[in-house]
Design an enzyme around this catalytic site. Structure first.
Site, PDB file in Angstrom:
ATOM      1  N   CYS A 229       6.039  19.954 -13.221  1.00  0.00           N
ATOM      2  CA  CYS A 229       4.790  20.390 -13.875  1.00  0.00           C
ATOM      3  C   CYS A 229       3.914  21.257 -12.970  1.00  0.00           C
ATOM      4  O   CYS A 229       2.817  21.651 -13.382  1.00  0.00           O
ATOM      5  CB  CYS A 229       3.993  19.176 -14.343  1.00  0.00           C
ATOM      6  SG  CYS A 229       3.273  18.247 -12.993  1.00  0.00           S
TER       7      CYS A 229
ATOM      8  N   HIS B  12       0.816  -1.228   0.000  1.00  0.00           N
ATOM      9  CA  HIS B  12       0.000   0.000   0.000  1.00  0.00           C
ATOM     10  C   HIS B  12       0.841   1.266   0.000  1.00  0.00           C
ATOM     11  O   HIS B  12       0.338   2.334   0.338  1.00  0.00           O
ATOM     12  CB  HIS B  12      -0.962  -0.010   1.202  1.00  0.00           C
ATOM     13  CG  HIS B  12      -2.040  -1.053   1.090  1.00  0.00           C
ATOM     14  ND1 HIS B  12      -2.808  -1.478   2.147  1.00  0.00           N
ATOM     15  CD2 HIS B  12      -2.484  -1.752   0.020  1.00  0.00           C
ATOM     16  CE1 HIS B  12      -3.674  -2.399   1.733  1.00  0.00           C
ATOM     17  NE2 HIS B  12      -3.488  -2.592   0.455  1.00  0.00           N
TER      18      HIS B  12
ATOM     19  N   GLY C 120      -1.927  -9.093  12.861  1.00  0.00           N
ATOM     20  CA  GLY C 120      -2.480  -7.760  13.103  1.00  0.00           C
ATOM     21  C   GLY C 120      -3.217  -7.158  11.919  1.00  0.00           C
ATOM     22  O   GLY C 120      -3.134  -5.960  11.690  1.00  0.00           O
ATOM     23  N   THR C 121      -3.952  -8.003  11.202  1.00  0.00           N
ATOM     24  CA  THR C 121      -4.768  -7.466  10.104  1.00  0.00           C
ATOM     25  C   THR C 121      -6.179  -8.032  10.183  1.00  0.00           C
ATOM     26  O   THR C 121      -6.359  -9.209  10.531  1.00  0.00           O
ATOM     27  CB  THR C 121      -4.156  -7.767   8.715  1.00  0.00           C
ATOM     28  OG1 THR C 121      -5.071  -7.324   7.702  1.00  0.00           O
ATOM     29  CG2 THR C 121      -3.828  -9.231   8.502  1.00  0.00           C
ATOM     30  N   SER C 122      -7.163  -7.194   9.839  1.00  0.00           N
ATOM     31  CA  SER C 122      -8.547  -7.660   9.816  1.00  0.00           C
ATOM     32  C   SER C 122      -8.797  -8.544   8.601  1.00  0.00           C
ATOM     33  O   SER C 122      -9.849  -9.174   8.498  1.00  0.00           O
ATOM     34  CB  SER C 122      -9.508  -6.470   9.828  1.00  0.00           C
ATOM     35  OG  SER C 122      -9.232  -5.612   8.732  1.00  0.00           O
TER      36      SER C 122
HETATM   37  P1  OAD Z   1      -7.444  -2.912  10.417  1.00  0.00           P
HETATM   38  O1  OAD Z   1      -7.604  -1.709  11.264  1.00  0.00           O
HETATM   39  O2  OAD Z   1      -8.533  -3.265   9.483  1.00  0.00           O
HETATM   40  O3  OAD Z   1      -7.194  -4.173  11.358  1.00  0.00           O
HETATM   41  C1  OAD Z   1      -6.251  -4.155  12.392  1.00  0.00           C
HETATM   42  C2  OAD Z   1      -6.256  -5.519  13.057  1.00  0.00           C
HETATM   43  O4  OAD Z   1      -5.207  -5.551  14.017  1.00  0.00           O
HETATM   44  C3  OAD Z   1      -7.546  -5.858  13.787  1.00  0.00           C
HETATM   45  O5  OAD Z   1      -7.979  -7.148  13.381  1.00  0.00           O
HETATM   46  C4  OAD Z   1      -7.155  -5.833  15.282  1.00  0.00           C
HETATM   47  O6  OAD Z   1      -7.861  -6.797  16.031  1.00  0.00           O
HETATM   48  C5  OAD Z   1      -5.682  -6.191  15.184  1.00  0.00           C
HETATM   49  N1  OAD Z   1      -4.840  -5.672  16.288  1.00  0.00           N
HETATM   50  C6  OAD Z   1      -4.918  -4.482  16.934  1.00  0.00           C
HETATM   51  N2  OAD Z   1      -3.928  -4.344  17.818  1.00  0.00           N
HETATM   52  C7  OAD Z   1      -3.187  -5.482  17.748  1.00  0.00           C
HETATM   53  C8  OAD Z   1      -2.003  -5.945  18.392  1.00  0.00           C
HETATM   54  N3  OAD Z   1      -1.385  -5.205  19.305  1.00  0.00           N
HETATM   55  N4  OAD Z   1      -1.523  -7.157  18.041  1.00  0.00           N
HETATM   56  C9  OAD Z   1      -2.155  -7.920  17.110  1.00  0.00           C
HETATM   57  N5  OAD Z   1      -3.251  -7.539  16.449  1.00  0.00           N
HETATM   58  C10 OAD Z   1      -3.768  -6.338  16.762  1.00  0.00           C
HETATM   59  O7  OAD Z   1      -6.035  -2.756   9.646  1.00  0.00           O
HETATM   60  P2  OAD Z   1      -5.520  -3.535   8.364  1.00  0.00           P
HETATM   61  O8  OAD Z   1      -6.003  -4.927   8.342  1.00  0.00           O
HETATM   62  O9  OAD Z   1      -4.056  -3.284   8.271  1.00  0.00           O
HETATM   63  O10 OAD Z   1      -5.418   0.458   3.418  1.00  0.00           O
HETATM   64  O11 OAD Z   1      -6.240  -2.712   7.208  1.00  0.00           O
HETATM   65  C11 OAD Z   1      -6.000  -3.046   5.868  1.00  0.00           C
HETATM   66  C12 OAD Z   1      -5.978  -1.803   5.017  1.00  0.00           C
HETATM   67  O12 OAD Z   1      -7.182  -1.060   5.222  1.00  0.00           O
HETATM   68  C13 OAD Z   1      -4.894  -0.809   5.380  1.00  0.00           C
HETATM   69  O13 OAD Z   1      -3.656  -1.104   4.763  1.00  0.00           O
HETATM   70  C14 OAD Z   1      -5.457   0.480   4.853  1.00  0.00           C
HETATM   71  C15 OAD Z   1      -6.865   0.354   5.355  1.00  0.00           C
HETATM   72  O14 OAD Z   1      -7.827   1.107   4.680  1.00  0.00           O
HETATM   73  C16 OAD Z   1      -4.907   1.491   2.737  1.00  0.00           C
HETATM   74  O15 OAD Z   1      -4.495   2.484   3.286  1.00  0.00           O
HETATM   75  C17 OAD Z   1      -4.902   1.294   1.265  1.00  0.00           C
END
Ligand code: OAD
Length: 245
Positions: free
Chosen positions: A151, A120, A188-190
């Site tokens: 530009c 990203h 740590g990703t949804s």
């Molecule tokens: P999210 O905010 O969707 O998810 C974060 C995840 O991390 C959740 O499932 C939490 O439960 C988990 N979490 C929080 N704290 C934690 C910790 N200390 N240890 C382990 N897990 C933890 O974020 P992303 O999945 O990264 O896109 O979101 C994906 C994309 O959506 C991002 O890259 C961004 C966003 O819109 C762009 O900017 C293009």
């Protein structure tokens, strides 16, 4: 203390080709907000359509620039945490290791990870809104909206906005690594935002084991071999330590 299941320790120790897929949760313990958590996530407080689309930037470039300048400062003041550092140790322990991140904060590289694929973009870099080939700066400190020296168009952060494609080569390399790994850690990703969220699924489909680390179940959880509940900084040091024990 976190007790890893014995079967998992065996799988980790036997791994030769690991892909680690990270999201905002891995940087949460460095003080960087995630996106979708109910109270604290950025998208709970801000409307992505007003701040993270090319249309929003065309309409109100100053507003979008200021918002990214605020986030950039947070990132620049933050430090990598124990989870980022454990991944550096893991990379050193394995013959083949690829870290695929959705994060734009650059904390993996600052921790010392080498083989990092950014899906990203990176919030520290900037590019021309009109033509990305005009200018790209690796480190930006501007609070005020800068313009392109070629530009005069506005410069923008080098991140992927909603409605934009992911960098083609990064995506190709990430899926190639996922399809050829034997173990994929999703941390740590949804696991909701595609195409990035397809990485652990591609690994699974190609026969790899998939292990998730998160505070709570996600869209990926029903497809994993193990889901470990806890924070990334609590759990990952125990995973990297399996190589030295
Ligand atoms: P999210 O905010 O969707 O998810 C974060 C995840 O991390 C959740 O499932 C939490 O439960 C988990 N979490 C929080 N704290 C934690 C910790 N200390 N240890 C382990 N897990 C933890 O974020 P992303 O999945 O990264 O896109 O979101 C994906 C994309 O959506 C991002 O890259 C961004 C966003 O819109 C762009 O900017 C293009």
């Amino acid at each position: 203390m976190f007790n890893l299941p014995k079967d998992l320790i065996k799988i980790i120790n036997q791994s030769q080709r690991m892909v680690v897929f990270t999201g905002a949760g891995i940087s949460a313990e460095s003080g960087i907000p995630t996106f979708r958590e109910a109270q604290t996530g950025l998208w709970a407080k801000y409307d992505p359509m007003q701040l993270a689309t090319p249309q929003a930037f065309a309409k109100n470039p100053e507003l979008v620039w200021q918002w990214y300048a605020w986030r950039r400062k947070l990132v620049q003041a933050a430090q990598p945490n124990a989870a980022h550092l454990a991944l550096v140790d893991l990379e050193a322990s394995l013959p083949d290791f690829v870290l695929v991140t959705q994060n734009v904060d650059g904390l993996h590289q600052r921790a010392g990870s080498k083989n990092v694929i950014e899906l990203h973009g990176n919030i520290n870099r900037i590019k021309c809104f009109f033509d990305a080939s005009h200018v790209i700066a690796e480190q930006c400190y501007d609070d005020n909206l800068p313009s392109c020296p070629v530009c005069s168009a506005n410069l923008r952060p080098d991140v992927v906005w909603f409605g934009e494609s992911l960098p083609e080569e990064a995506l190709r390399q990430a899926f190639n690594a996922a399809e050829n790994c034997d173990l994929c850690l999703s941390i740590g990703t949804s696991a909701l935002i595609y195409p990035a969220a397809g990485i652990p699924l591609a690994a699974k489909q190609a026969g790899a084991r998939v292990v998730e680390i998160n505070l709570s179940p996600t869209a990926l959880s029903e497809h994993t071999d193990f889901t470990l509940f806890g924070t990334a900084a609590q759990i990952l040091p125990y995973i990297s330590a399996t190589f030295s024990s």
